[in-house]
Enzyme design. Structure first.
Site, PDB file in Angstrom:
ATOM      1  CG  ASP A   6      88.326  65.285  55.043  1.00 15.99           C
ATOM      2  OD1 ASP A   6      88.674  65.540  55.606  1.00 15.99           O
ATOM      3  OD2 ASP A   6      87.654  63.859  54.437  1.00 15.99           O
ATOM      4  CB  ALA A   7      89.427  70.773  55.204  1.00 18.89           C
ATOM      5  N   GLY A   8      91.716  67.995  54.556  1.00 21.26           N
ATOM      6  CA  GLY A   8      92.266  67.050  55.245  1.00 21.26           C
ATOM      7  C   GLY A   8      94.083  67.876  55.355  1.00 21.26           C
ATOM      8  N   GLY A   9      95.051  67.295  56.108  1.00 26.55           N
ATOM      9  CA  GLY A   9      96.175  67.709  55.380  1.00 26.55           C
ATOM     10  C   GLY A   9      96.515  68.019  54.350  1.00 26.55           C
ATOM     11  CG  LEU A  11      94.815  66.544  48.770  1.00 25.85           C
ATOM     12  CD1 LEU A  11      94.795  65.038  47.609  1.00 25.85           C
ATOM     13  CD2 LEU A  11      94.934  67.538  47.129  1.00 25.85           C
ATOM     14  CB  ILE A  12      89.787  71.034  50.553  1.00 22.98           C
ATOM     15  CG1 ILE A  12      90.984  71.173  51.558  1.00 22.98           C
ATOM     16  CG2 ILE A  12      88.785  71.387  50.961  1.00 22.98           C
ATOM     17  CD1 ILE A  12      91.419  73.168  51.723  1.00 22.98           C
ATOM     18  CD  GLU A  70      90.641  63.210  59.975  1.00 17.64           C
ATOM     19  OE1 GLU A  70      90.823  63.842  60.790  1.00 17.64           O
ATOM     20  OE2 GLU A  70      90.700  62.951  59.222  1.00 17.64           O
ATOM     21  CB  THR A  99      99.390  63.981  55.062  1.00 19.12           C
ATOM     22  OG1 THR A  99      97.751  64.415  54.580  1.00 19.12           O
ATOM     23  CG2 THR A  99      99.713  64.673  54.920  1.00 19.12           C
ATOM     24  CG  MET A 123     106.723  57.540  53.537  1.00 25.06           C
ATOM     25  SD  MET A 123     106.813  56.158  54.919  1.00 25.06           S
ATOM     26  CE  MET A 123     108.310  55.688  54.909  1.00 25.06           C
TER      27      MET A 123
END
Ligand code: ATP
Ligand code: MG
Length: 267
Positions: A6-9, A11-12, A70, A99, A123
């Site tokens: 899961d490659a997020g904003g 962290l991967i 996702e 995020t 935030m």
């Protein structure tokens, strides 16, 4: 070997399945090229991707990777964690505090996105930096522990000053609303400021989540996302606020890997 990512904003999240056992690891999203280079050292692995940076990661790797949406992947992963924990919920809300924060209704076997809020882990990091200059997650979380929110946040009981309150006095009436009342007598430490940042993030996430739960008639709110990692203070804020508003919070251990596990399960 199967690898769910899961490659997020920010962290991967990586879930590696070998011999029926998962191992988990995470990398910064800014290190996505390094993750791709590692994947290219295991060309025979079956790879499943999800998250906002999945398509970019896919473009960097040699495997013919599976990709899923996702929200579906996260839901699938949550289901598999809940099953493992013998937690049987057929109607609930889940709130993914990444995020940003995304909130979903679950009814038996499907999820519908209920909404979200820009208050979340991003935030927490950005506002903490603006107020204190700190930018390391572990440092921010550790600093918050010693903080005193009472001189920064205005509670309902502060407004009513001992008079009977129409809603619980411990509820926050105004995040950061007590600052100007105390500015001449108190000095605000980094700990106080960051504790209050966790307060506004946790309470906003909870408020939006329980409104979704109420609209949907669900009793439980399941919280996941790396924002809660080793972050007992944020967890406590969310647990206490959810309970204060008469809903039931549930945290999943390793829940931040729901998307990674879920996309692999969907493959
Ligand atoms: P999104 O789903 O919104 O695209 P994401 O999947 O990257 O983002 P998560 O990994 O669930 O989101 O959570 C990211 C948040 O986790 C950060 O904003 C920060 O508050 C927190 N966090 C936890 N550990 C770290 C870390 N080592 N470095 C940076 N942030 C961290
Ligand atoms: Mg995410």
């Amino acid at each position: 070997m199967k690898i769910g990512i899961d490659a997020g904003g920010t962290l991967i999240k990586i879930a590696i399945l070998e011999n029926d056992t998962f191992t988990y690891k995470k990398e910064k999203s800014t290190d996505i090229e390094r993750v791709a280079a590692w994947l290219n050292t295991v060309p025979d692995a079956q790879v499943a991707l999800t998250g906002g940076k999945a398509t970019y990661l896919n473009s960097l790797i040699s495997q013919d990777a599976f990709q899923s949406i996702e929200f579906d992947a996260t839901f699938k992963g949550i289901q598999s964690f809940l099953d493992e924990n013998n937690m049987h919920l057929d109607k609930f809300v889940f709130s993914n505090v990444g995020t940003g924060t995304s909130i979903h209704f679950v009814d038996e076997n499907k999820q519908i996105r209920a909404g979200g809020t820009g208050a979340g882990g991003g935030m927490m990091m950005g506002l903490s930096y603006l107020l204190t200059g700190k930018e390391d997650f572990a440092d921010i979380v550790a600093t918050a522990k010693a903080g005193n929110r009472d001189i920064i946040d205005l509670k309902v009981k502060h407004i009513y000053k001992g008079d009977k309150t129409p809603i619980p006095g411990e509820l926050t009436a105004a995040n950061f609303g007590n600052v100007l009342h105390n500015k001449d007598t108190e000095s605000f430490t980094d700990a106080d400021k960051i504790a209050s940042v966790l307060g506004i993030v946790g309470e906003t996430v909870t408020t939006v989540s329980i409104h979704a739960a109420r609209e949907f008639g669900a009793e439980y709110v399941v919280y996941i996302g790396s924002s809660f990692l080793d972050n007992k203070l944020l967890q406590d804020i969310v647990v206490n606020y959810t309970k204060l508003r008469n809903f039931k919070p549930y945290f999943i251990e390793n829940g931040e890997y729901s998307g990674a596990v879920g996309t692999l399960r969907l493959m």
